[in-house]
Design a protein around this motif. Structure first.
Motif, PDB file in Angstrom:
ATOM      1  N   GLU A 296      27.083  38.453  34.963  1.00  0.00           N
ATOM      2  CA  GLU A 296      26.593  37.766  36.159  1.00  0.00           C
ATOM      3  C   GLU A 296      26.881  36.265  36.087  1.00  0.00           C
ATOM      4  O   GLU A 296      27.298  35.643  37.070  1.00  0.00           O
ATOM      5  CB  GLU A 296      25.090  38.011  36.329  1.00  0.00           C
ATOM      6  N   ALA A 297      26.679  35.683  34.891  1.00  0.00           N
ATOM      7  CA  ALA A 297      26.936  34.255  34.722  1.00  0.00           C
ATOM      8  C   ALA A 297      28.429  33.955  34.827  1.00  0.00           C
ATOM      9  O   ALA A 297      28.843  32.954  35.426  1.00  0.00           O
ATOM     10  CB  ALA A 297      26.390  33.786  33.379  1.00  0.00           C
ATOM     11  N   LYS A 298      29.255  34.829  34.248  1.00  0.00           N
ATOM     12  CA  LYS A 298      30.705  34.595  34.308  1.00  0.00           C
ATOM     13  C   LYS A 298      31.213  34.737  35.741  1.00  0.00           C
ATOM     14  O   LYS A 298      32.064  33.959  36.189  1.00  0.00           O
ATOM     15  CB  LYS A 298      31.440  35.571  33.391  1.00  0.00           C
ATOM     16  N   MET A 299      30.682  35.699  36.464  1.00  0.00           N
ATOM     17  CA  MET A 299      31.096  35.887  37.848  1.00  0.00           C
ATOM     18  C   MET A 299      30.774  34.637  38.675  1.00  0.00           C
ATOM     19  O   MET A 299      31.610  34.146  39.444  1.00  0.00           O
ATOM     20  CB  MET A 299      30.393  37.114  38.435  1.00  0.00           C
ATOM     21  N   ALA A 300      29.565  34.104  38.506  1.00  0.00           N
ATOM     22  CA  ALA A 300      29.178  32.889  39.237  1.00  0.00           C
ATOM     23  C   ALA A 300      30.062  31.712  38.848  1.00  0.00           C
ATOM     24  O   ALA A 300      30.452  30.895  39.705  1.00  0.00           O
ATOM     25  CB  ALA A 300      27.713  32.571  38.960  1.00  0.00           C
ATOM     26  N   ARG A 301      30.430  31.629  37.568  1.00  0.00           N
ATOM     27  CA  ARG A 301      31.290  30.523  37.116  1.00  0.00           C
ATOM     28  C   ARG A 301      32.694  30.648  37.692  1.00  0.00           C
ATOM     29  O   ARG A 301      33.308  29.649  38.083  1.00  0.00           O
ATOM     30  CB  ARG A 301      31.338  30.501  35.583  1.00  0.00           C
ATOM     31  N   PHE A 302      33.234  31.853  37.746  1.00  0.00           N
ATOM     32  CA  PHE A 302      34.569  32.053  38.307  1.00  0.00           C
ATOM     33  C   PHE A 302      34.605  31.648  39.784  1.00  0.00           C
ATOM     34  O   PHE A 302      35.584  31.090  40.264  1.00  0.00           O
ATOM     35  CB  PHE A 302      35.007  33.507  38.154  1.00  0.00           C
ATOM     36  N   ILE A 303      33.519  31.952  40.501  1.00  0.00           N
ATOM     37  CA  ILE A 303      33.450  31.568  41.911  1.00  0.00           C
ATOM     38  C   ILE A 303      33.388  30.046  42.040  1.00  0.00           C
ATOM     39  O   ILE A 303      34.099  29.446  42.858  1.00  0.00           O
ATOM     40  CB  ILE A 303      32.229  32.226  42.593  1.00  0.00           C
ATOM     41  N   GLY A 304      32.543  29.417  41.205  1.00  0.00           N
ATOM     42  CA  GLY A 304      32.370  27.969  41.294  1.00  0.00           C
ATOM     43  C   GLY A 304      33.509  27.172  40.704  1.00  0.00           C
ATOM     44  O   GLY A 304      33.997  26.205  41.316  1.00  0.00           O
ATOM     45  N   GLU A 305      33.971  27.574  39.523  1.00  0.00           N
ATOM     46  CA  GLU A 305      34.985  26.785  38.814  1.00  0.00           C
ATOM     47  C   GLU A 305      36.399  27.051  39.310  1.00  0.00           C
ATOM     48  O   GLU A 305      37.224  26.143  39.388  1.00  0.00           O
ATOM     49  CB  GLU A 305      34.894  27.091  37.312  1.00  0.00           C
ATOM     50  N   TYR A 306      36.700  28.296  39.654  1.00  0.00           N
ATOM     51  CA  TYR A 306      38.067  28.651  40.043  1.00  0.00           C
ATOM     52  C   TYR A 306      38.216  28.892  41.542  1.00  0.00           C
ATOM     53  O   TYR A 306      39.320  29.162  42.017  1.00  0.00           O
ATOM     54  CB  TYR A 306      38.527  29.895  39.275  1.00  0.00           C
ATOM     55  N   GLY A 307      37.105  28.829  42.270  1.00  0.00           N
ATOM     56  CA  GLY A 307      37.178  29.013  43.715  1.00  0.00           C
ATOM     57  C   GLY A 307      37.537  30.423  44.131  1.00  0.00           C
ATOM     58  O   GLY A 307      38.079  30.640  45.228  1.00  0.00           O
ATOM     59  N   LEU A 308      37.262  31.415  43.301  1.00  0.00           N
ATOM     60  CA  LEU A 308      37.592  32.796  43.644  1.00  0.00           C
ATOM     61  C   LEU A 308      36.624  33.334  44.697  1.00  0.00           C
ATOM     62  O   LEU A 308      35.430  33.033  44.672  1.00  0.00           O
ATOM     63  CB  LEU A 308      37.518  33.693  42.404  1.00  0.00           C
ATOM     64  N   PRO A 309      37.098  34.172  45.597  1.00  0.00           N
ATOM     65  CA  PRO A 309      36.176  34.896  46.475  1.00  0.00           C
ATOM     66  C   PRO A 309      35.278  35.804  45.644  1.00  0.00           C
ATOM     67  O   PRO A 309      35.651  36.230  44.534  1.00  0.00           O
ATOM     68  CB  PRO A 309      37.117  35.716  47.369  1.00  0.00           C
ATOM     69  N   GLU A 310      34.124  36.129  46.169  1.00  0.00           N
ATOM     70  CA  GLU A 310      33.170  36.965  45.423  1.00  0.00           C
ATOM     71  C   GLU A 310      33.785  38.311  45.056  1.00  0.00           C
ATOM     72  O   GLU A 310      33.546  38.831  43.954  1.00  0.00           O
ATOM     73  CB  GLU A 310      31.906  37.172  46.252  1.00  0.00           C
ATOM     74  N   TYR A 311      34.586  38.875  45.957  1.00  0.00           N
ATOM     75  CA  TYR A 311      35.207  40.184  45.677  1.00  0.00           C
ATOM     76  C   TYR A 311      36.109  40.096  44.457  1.00  0.00           C
ATOM     77  O   TYR A 311      36.049  40.949  43.555  1.00  0.00           O
ATOM     78  CB  TYR A 311      36.012  40.649  46.895  1.00  0.00           C
ATOM     79  N   ASP A 312      36.969  39.075  44.396  1.00  0.00           N
ATOM     80  CA  ASP A 312      37.871  38.896  43.252  1.00  0.00           C
ATOM     81  C   ASP A 312      37.082  38.737  41.962  1.00  0.00           C
ATOM     82  O   ASP A 312      37.381  39.375  40.938  1.00  0.00           O
ATOM     83  CB  ASP A 312      38.749  37.656  43.449  1.00  0.00           C
ATOM     84  N   ALA A 313      36.080  37.858  42.008  1.00  0.00           N
ATOM     85  CA  ALA A 313      35.296  37.571  40.806  1.00  0.00           C
ATOM     86  C   ALA A 313      34.572  38.809  40.312  1.00  0.00           C
ATOM     87  O   ALA A 313      34.503  39.071  39.102  1.00  0.00           O
ATOM     88  CB  ALA A 313      34.304  36.451  41.096  1.00  0.00           C
ATOM     89  N   ALA A 314      34.036  39.604  41.245  1.00  0.00           N
ATOM     90  CA  ALA A 314      33.316  40.822  40.852  1.00  0.00           C
ATOM     91  C   ALA A 314      34.259  41.823  40.203  1.00  0.00           C
ATOM     92  O   ALA A 314      33.922  42.444  39.181  1.00  0.00           O
ATOM     93  CB  ALA A 314      32.633  41.437  42.075  1.00  0.00           C
TER      94      ALA A 314
END
Length: 503
Positions: A325-343
């Protein structure tokens, strides 16, 4: 309705499919899991022997793991740490006072004739794990988490007529966590979601690579059935030594059918341990199910009761590795990924690590995500491989994206060389050089192809000049074919439009 049978697998008479539907309405599965996880420590649970996989048989043993008289075991501190991590991550109550016990039974690959395990004072009790099922969340209870040592391995000769087995004790004494769920699953979907979610969590905890091919993650399924809508727990059977999720699901399907038919005939189910016969696709009786008192558990005399301070528990909790969950939130914030990609990418820790290494090599997070979600995941599915089995390095995927970004390679060409990268691990630059696939952006070279296209496609030229912009596509296609796909499409379009307007 909790279960779906395939009537075609349940043959016998023309009325059989009707009977299958009848059983669906009457019975539901009740499933619990015992999951064994070999820990990624450097040495065994109670001695200093290596646990490296693949060593010559019986070369990683000592008097302690062989159970020689007079030897004294010493607990592996890292194994204890990893078990505490697991218990905390599974929301268990960590017992401040814990103890090892001897589980007594004879088996050829258990040299001491007992296993050091836990029963009455586990490291963790009464936890839970949330799993995703059908766009909702289901909470599965965790009965306990405990630490024990693994047994050795029997090697059965495969040639015809062999009447003996060999014993390899390299694995004996390997630290093993057992995670026992409560019987809270009632379908194959739920069982699969539990196995996948738990495997993912264990990898994020960095306690094991969970490599099922090498036996570091193994399942045992406890299966019973009960009348639809009932909350009773009927007699269960335990299916042991399952080394793939697919096999677990096949066992569940078979056992639910077998037990449902038995109850429908008025028969009883024996509490027993069964094995999966892969060739026949059925479970078979192994032995009557033992109970705890059959193992004559008693406190391990060479390992005293030990206390775990609240301070240590909190220390382990604070230093848990980054979870999904923490990594998913970081990928969205740090790399600008859409939630679908990050999940999707964080659904597997090895895949998320692969992605992050690629992004560190070339900072184009979205393009790298696109390649992973399309080309890479598709090929992993086709080959039934894990990302850790693929020779293609994340840095090579990053290089491929960079070649496209720099207009050195066209996107279609990049997709053509990807399979070779995936299969061989070759760097994209090497493949491009070998095949002479660099994208041509030199105007003078492309101009020759453009002139050929205009000369050979009079109708498309006429249509374009009459106001049909789609006609340009035929001319671009001609140039791309003539240049073997190497012409830079942007330069092609620019030159074509310029020449068509001039003439």
């Amino acid at each position: 309705m909790h279960w779906e049978f395939k009537a075609t697998k349940y043959v016998g008479s023309e009325s059989q499919p009707t009977l299958v539907r009848y059983l669906i309405m009457r019975y539901e599965p009740v499933i619990g899991m015992e999951v064994h996880v070999e820990l990624s420590t450097h040495s065994k649970c109670f001695c200093g022997c290596s646990i490296e996989f693949g060593a010559e048989p019986n070369t990683q043993t000592c008097p302690i793991c062989l159970g020689m008289p007079g030897v004294l075991p010493v607990l592996n501190e890292t194994a204890l740490e990893y078990t505490l991590r697991t218990a905390i991550a599974l929301n268990c109550r960590v017992n401040r006072s814990s103890q090892f016990e001897r589980k007594n039974y004879y088996y050829p690959d258990l040299p001491k004739n007992y296993q050091i395990s836990q029963l009455r004072k586990n490291l963790g009790d009464d936890g839970w794990l949330d799993i995703p099922v059908n766009n909702s969340t289901l909470r599965i209870g965790i009965d306990n988490v405990h630490l024990e040592e693994d047994a050795g391995k029997l090697v059965h000769p495969e040639f015809s007529g062999a009447d003996y087995s060999l014993v390899d004790l390299n694995r004996a004494g390997t630290p093993l966590i057992e995670i026992v769920s409560k019987p809270d699953m009632h379908s194959d979907d739920e069982a699969l979601a539990y196995m996948e979610t738990l495997k993912n969590l264990l990898q994020y905890l960095e306690i094991s690579d969970c490599n099922m091919h090498e036996g570091r993650l193994r399942f045992e399924a406890n299966i019973s059935v009960r009348p639809e809508g009932s909350d009773e727990l009927r007699t269960k059977v335990e299916i042991k030594n399952l080394n793939s999720m697919r096999t677990v699901l096949r066992c569940i399907e078979h056992e639910v059918k077998r037990q449902s038919l038995a109850y429908d005939r008025g028969e009883t189910i024996a509490q027993e341990t069964r094995l999966w016969d892969e060739a026949a696709g059925v479970t078979r009786t192994m032995r009557s199910k033992e109970r705890a008192n059959d193992y004559r558990y008693f406190p391990e005399p060479d390992l005293p009761l030990f206390e775990i301070s609240e301070q240590r528990i909190e220390e382990v909790r604070r230093h848990l590795p980054e979870l999904r969950e923490a990594k998913m939130a970081r990928f969205i914030g740090e790399y600008g990924l859409p939630e679908y990609d990050a999940a999707l990418i964080t659904n597997s820790k090895p895949l998320s690590d692969y992605y992050e290494q690629a992004v560190q090599a070339h900072r184009n997070p979205k393009s790298i995500s696109n390649w992973i979600m399309t080309e890479l995941l598709r090929r992993l599915k086709e080959t039934e491989n894990e990302i850790t089995d693929v020779p293609m390095k994340p840095q090579h995927l990053a290089s491929l994206v960079k070649l496209v970004d720099d207009n050195t390679l066209s996107l279609p060409m990049a997709k053509k060389i990807f399979p070779e990268m995936f299969e061989t691990g070759k760097a994209p630059e090497a493949i491009v050089e070998e095949r002479g696939l660099k994208q041509v952006s030199d105007t003078s070279q492309i101009e020759t192809f453009v002139d050929q296209a205009i000369a050979a496609n009079a109708k498309a030229v006429d249509d374009y000049r009459k106001g049909n912009p789609k006609a340009l596509g035929a001319l671009v296609g001609f140039v791309m074919k003539a240049s073997r796909g190497q012409a830079n499409p942007a330069v092609v379009n620019e030159l074509l439009e310029k020449k068509l307007k001039q003439s």
